[in-house]
Design a protein around this motif. Structure first.
Motif, PDB file in Angstrom:
ATOM      1  N   LEU A 192     -42.048  36.096 -31.741  1.00 19.25           N
ATOM      2  CA  LEU A 192     -41.464  36.737 -32.919  1.00 19.25           C
ATOM      3  C   LEU A 192     -42.311  36.516 -34.157  1.00 19.25           C
ATOM      4  CD1 LEU A 192     -39.137  38.305 -34.131  1.00 19.25           C
ATOM      5  CD2 LEU A 192     -37.891  36.150 -34.427  1.00 19.25           C
ATOM      6  N   LEU A 193     -42.799  35.279 -34.321  1.00 19.17           N
ATOM      7  CA  LEU A 193     -43.681  34.988 -35.465  1.00 19.17           C
ATOM      8  C   LEU A 193     -44.981  35.779 -35.371  1.00 19.17           C
ATOM      9  CD1 LEU A 193     -43.194  31.115 -35.759  1.00 19.17           C
ATOM     10  CD2 LEU A 193     -42.278  32.876 -37.267  1.00 19.17           C
ATOM     11  N   LEU A 194     -45.532  35.869 -34.179  1.00 20.31           N
ATOM     12  CA  LEU A 194     -46.775  36.621 -33.999  1.00 20.31           C
ATOM     13  C   LEU A 194     -46.578  38.098 -34.332  1.00 20.31           C
ATOM     14  CD1 LEU A 194     -49.704  36.594 -33.075  1.00 20.31           C
ATOM     15  CD2 LEU A 194     -48.909  36.930 -30.729  1.00 20.31           C
ATOM     16  N   ALA A 195     -45.426  38.643 -33.915  1.00 16.67           N
ATOM     17  CA  ALA A 195     -45.137  40.051 -34.226  1.00 16.67           C
ATOM     18  C   ALA A 195     -44.999  40.274 -35.722  1.00 16.67           C
ATOM     19  CB  ALA A 195     -43.857  40.481 -33.502  1.00 16.67           C
ATOM     20  N   LEU A 196     -44.356  39.326 -36.433  1.00 18.45           N
ATOM     21  CA  LEU A 196     -44.219  39.448 -37.881  1.00 18.45           C
ATOM     22  C   LEU A 196     -45.574  39.404 -38.572  1.00 18.45           C
ATOM     23  CD1 LEU A 196     -41.056  37.218 -38.524  1.00 18.45           C
ATOM     24  CD2 LEU A 196     -41.223  39.704 -38.655  1.00 18.45           C
ATOM     25  N   VAL A 197     -46.480  38.523 -38.112  1.00 20.05           N
ATOM     26  CA  VAL A 197     -47.815  38.427 -38.712  1.00 20.05           C
ATOM     27  C   VAL A 197     -48.586  39.722 -38.507  1.00 20.05           C
ATOM     28  CG1 VAL A 197     -50.030  37.241 -38.551  1.00 20.05           C
ATOM     29  CG2 VAL A 197     -47.915  35.924 -38.542  1.00 20.05           C
ATOM     30  N   LEU A 198     -48.528  40.259 -37.283  1.00 15.36           N
ATOM     31  CA  LEU A 198     -49.227  41.526 -37.013  1.00 15.36           C
ATOM     32  C   LEU A 198     -48.661  42.672 -37.842  1.00 15.36           C
ATOM     33  CD1 LEU A 198     -49.602  41.297 -33.117  1.00 15.36           C
ATOM     34  CD2 LEU A 198     -51.369  40.930 -34.868  1.00 15.36           C
ATOM     35  N   LEU A 199     -47.346  42.679 -38.042  1.00 15.37           N
ATOM     36  CA  LEU A 199     -46.732  43.739 -38.862  1.00 15.37           C
ATOM     37  C   LEU A 199     -47.191  43.654 -40.304  1.00 15.37           C
ATOM     38  CD1 LEU A 199     -44.710  46.060 -39.085  1.00 15.37           C
ATOM     39  CD2 LEU A 199     -42.909  44.365 -39.469  1.00 15.37           C
ATOM     40  N   CYS A 200     -47.276  42.433 -40.834  1.00 14.38           N
ATOM     41  CA  CYS A 200     -47.739  42.262 -42.217  1.00 14.38           C
ATOM     42  C   CYS A 200     -49.189  42.681 -42.376  1.00 14.38           C
ATOM     43  CB  CYS A 200     -47.559  40.801 -42.647  1.00 14.38           C
ATOM     44  SG  CYS A 200     -45.827  40.281 -42.757  1.00 14.38           S
ATOM     45  N   LEU A 201     -49.985  42.409 -41.353  1.00 21.34           N
ATOM     46  CA  LEU A 201     -51.406  42.806 -41.434  1.00 21.34           C
ATOM     47  C   LEU A 201     -51.593  44.305 -41.294  1.00 21.34           C
ATOM     48  CD1 LEU A 201     -53.064  39.956 -39.313  1.00 21.34           C
ATOM     49  CD2 LEU A 201     -53.075  40.219 -41.798  1.00 21.34           C
TER      50      LEU A 201
END
Length: 248
Positions: free
Chosen positions: A51-60
């Motif tokens: 979930l954290l990885l998905a949030l980081v990719l979305l922000c990028l």
């Protein structure tokens, strides 16, 4: 006595052992609470890492998408600007009939064919029932005969609203002198320029484009006997100056 002593010793032993157990329990409880306050936080669950990885990719990815959208908007704006420029530079078709150059003409565009030197063959039939004629000597008068070849005239436009009238068989131009005299001229000159106008009754009038008498226009006219009128005595409203062009 021996029984009481034995029972008393047992009760004493039980009472002595009870505080020790309760104290041990209390100590154990207090120890467990103190240990939980000093212990570090538990490690994150394995489910939270994706979930954290998905949030980081979305922000990028958000800034890149915004930049891509701005680029598409710029391309679309450039295309619209170029199309608008083409519409402005392109002549607007108004649905009117095409002129001689092939350019469509609208209601605000007028075609002055007489500027192209068009020639019309007509007979000028006066309101006094005479056909205007120019004979072989250049004399101007009227005739009742509709078959007179000397009454066939060529009307050539030379300027906006200005024409030249020439006898087809006599080769003389209809002219008005400075004094208002009507005559036939062998060569085309300023006396031969005539203003053509359609009057309210449908007849045409022909006035000298060069000469005036006291700021009054001088017209081509025939009297009731078919003789030419002097321009100084003619008026626009006088029916002696009204002629009906008849197609030959």
């Amino acid at each position: 006595m021996s029984r009481w002593a034995a029972g008393g010793s047992r009760a004493a032993a039980a009472s002595a052992s009870a505080p020790s157990c309760s104290g041990a329990g209390i100590g154990a409880g207090s120890g467990s609470r103190g240990g939980s306050g000093l212990r570090s936080a538990p490690p994150p669950s394995p489910l939270t890492r994706p979930l954290l990885l998905a949030l980081v990719l979305l922000c990028l990815s958000l800034p890149g998408a915004a930049c891509h959208q701005r680029g598409r908007d710029r391309v679309k704006h450039a295309a619209l600007t170029s199309s608008d420029a083409q519409l402005v530079s392109r002549p607007r078709a108004t649905g009117g009939p095409p002129g001689r150059t092939g350019v469509p003409q609208g209601r605000h565009v007028r075609s002055y064919n007489h500027l192209q030197g068009d020639i019309r063959r007509r007979k000028l039939f006066s309101f006094q029932k005479f056909f205007l004629r120019i004979d072989e000597n250049g004399a101007v008068n009227g005739t009742k005969s509709k078959d007179d070849p000397l009454s066939i005239l060529e009307i050539t436009s030379v300027d906006v609203g200005v024409v030249a009238i020439k006898g087809l068989n006599s080769n003389y131009y209809l002219a008005i002198s400075r004094k208002g005299e009507l005559y036939g001229a062998r060569e085309f000159g300023v006396d031969c320029t005539l203003k053509e106008r359609i009057e309210e009754n449908g007849y045409n009038t022909y006035a000298s484009a060069e000469w005036k008498n006291r700021k009054r226009q001088m017209f081509v006219g025939l009297n009731v006997h078919g003789r030419p009128l002097k321009g100084k005595k003619t008026r626009r409203k006088n029916t002696a100056t009204h002629f009906l062009p008849i197609v030959v």
